[in-house]
Design a protein around this motif. Structure first.
Motif, short mmCIF file in Angstrom:
data_model
loop_
_atom_site.label_atom_id
_atom_site.label_comp_id
_atom_site.label_asym_id
_atom_site.label_seq_id
_atom_site.Cartn_x
_atom_site.Cartn_y
_atom_site.Cartn_z
N TYR A 31 0.84 -1.19 0.00
CA TYR A 31 0.00 0.00 0.00
C TYR A 31 0.88 1.24 0.00
O TYR A 31 1.78 1.36 0.84
CB TYR A 31 -0.92 0.02 1.23
N GLY A 159 -11.65 7.48 12.97
CA GLY A 159 -11.43 7.79 11.57
C GLY A 159 -10.42 8.89 11.28
O GLY A 159 -10.19 9.24 10.12
N SER A 181 -12.91 -3.01 13.59
CA SER A 181 -14.10 -2.46 12.96
C SER A 181 -15.02 -1.86 14.01
O SER A 181 -14.88 -2.13 15.21
CB SER A 181 -14.84 -3.56 12.18
N SER A 203 -1.97 5.65 8.13
CA SER A 203 -2.75 5.85 6.91
C SER A 203 -3.18 4.52 6.29
O SER A 203 -4.27 4.42 5.71
CB SER A 203 -1.94 6.66 5.89
N ARG A 206 -6.30 3.44 8.21
CA ARG A 206 -7.48 4.26 7.92
C ARG A 206 -7.90 4.18 6.46
O ARG A 206 -9.09 3.93 6.15
CB ARG A 206 -7.21 5.72 8.30
N ASP A 207 -6.97 4.40 5.55
CA ASP A 207 -7.31 4.54 4.14
C ASP A 207 -7.24 3.23 3.37
O ASP A 207 -8.01 3.01 2.44
CB ASP A 207 -6.40 5.58 3.49
N LYS A 210 -9.61 0.73 5.94
CA LYS A 210 -10.91 1.35 6.28
C LYS A 210 -11.35 1.00 7.71
O LYS A 210 -12.52 0.71 7.96
CB LYS A 210 -12.00 0.92 5.29
N LEU A 211 -10.42 1.08 8.65
CA LEU A 211 -10.73 0.78 10.04
C LEU A 211 -10.78 2.08 10.84
O LEU A 211 -9.86 2.90 10.77
CB LEU A 211 -9.68 -0.17 10.63
N PRO A 212 -11.84 2.29 11.63
CA PRO A 212 -12.02 3.57 12.33
C PRO A 212 -11.15 3.74 13.57
O PRO A 212 -10.94 4.86 14.03
CB PRO A 212 -13.50 3.54 12.72
#
Length: 252
Positions: A31, A159, A181, A203, A206-207, A210-212
């Motif tokens: 990533y 987030g 999650s 990052s 989060r990005d 997609k975990l808050p």
């Protein structure tokens, strides 16, 4: 009148039912120019535990020692990772609960090193759920945790990245952490495969994932046990260890 045989009906109902949470899965990913290994855990199906001291009061220190202990229960690790910062005697720096017994209180105040870079947080493992809490929120809500480990800093809070992380930060290490999650049904444990900054690592949670909520576990001492990927990292003796436990017969 249409008649449906019992087996056929069961198959139809299985197709219509919502998919079950995915069990443990480890993989290598890339990533934003960095390489990571992640293990995704479904607490509803995976038995997630913390380990620190053996029955004689001696720190396990490594994955093989935990596996040797579990063998007496007919079990073994299918995944494990170091799980929080510790003192020279391997006692946890912050809050630690194992099998319902608190071994170290919550430490809410600022302090030296990464642990004291507030906000920090707590990984709480309860019945069929895993959640990362920012420490002050953890103290306010008092969730019931069968296992808990405090570490820091937080990587992602609701987030948002930790406010102290800079995009051009120059501190780079092999790092590991965990994100959860919102419903607690998914926990993703990540270790970088090249040195990364805090901003890059956070990052990714989060990005990329997609975990808050996500929590830093350690850097430079980071180690992974993932036999499905041929990994049993060695190095300095560890303090707290988090792992998924499975029956030996099931594994075979």
């Amino acid at each position: 009148m249409l008649r449906v045989l019992p087996l056929a009906l069961a198959a139809i109902l299985a197709l219509l039912a919502p998919p079950a949470a995915r069990a443990l899965e480890c993989s290598n990913q890339s990533y934003a120019g960095n390489r990571y290994t992640l293990c995704s855990v479904a607490p509803e199906r995976d038995e997630l535990r913390l380990f620190l001291y053996d029955p004689g009061g001696k720190p396990y220190g490594d994955f093989d020692a935990v596996n040797a202990r579990l063998a007496g229960e007919g079990k073994q690790l299918s995944f494990a990772m170091n799980a929080g910062m510790y003192h020279e005697d391997r006692a946890p720096v912050g809050h630690y609960v194992e099998d319902g017994t608190e071994l170290m209180r919550v430490v809410p105040n600022e302090g030296p090193g990464n642990f004291g870079l507030l906000p920090n947080g707590v990984l709480c493992l309860s019945a069929h759920r895993a959640r990362v809490y920012e420490t002050l929120r953890f103290e306010k809500e008092h969730p019931k945790c069968r296992y808990a480990t405090q570490s820091g800093p937080m990587l992602v809070i609701d987030g948002e990245l930790h406010p102290r992380f800079l995009p051009d930060g120059t501190s780079r290490y092999i790092r590991n952490g965990v994100g959860t999650s919102a419903d607690g049904k998914r926990a993703v444990f990540v270790i970088s495969r090249n040195a990364v900054s805090f901003h890059e690592f956070a990052s990714y949670f989060r990005d990329g994932l997609k975990l808050p909520q996500a929590l830093f576990l350690d850097g430079n001492i980071s180690r992974l046990y993932a036999p499905s990927l041929g990994r049993n990292d060695w190095g300095r003796q560890m303090g707290p260890i988090v792992g998924v436990v499975e029956d030996k017969l099931a594994a075979e």
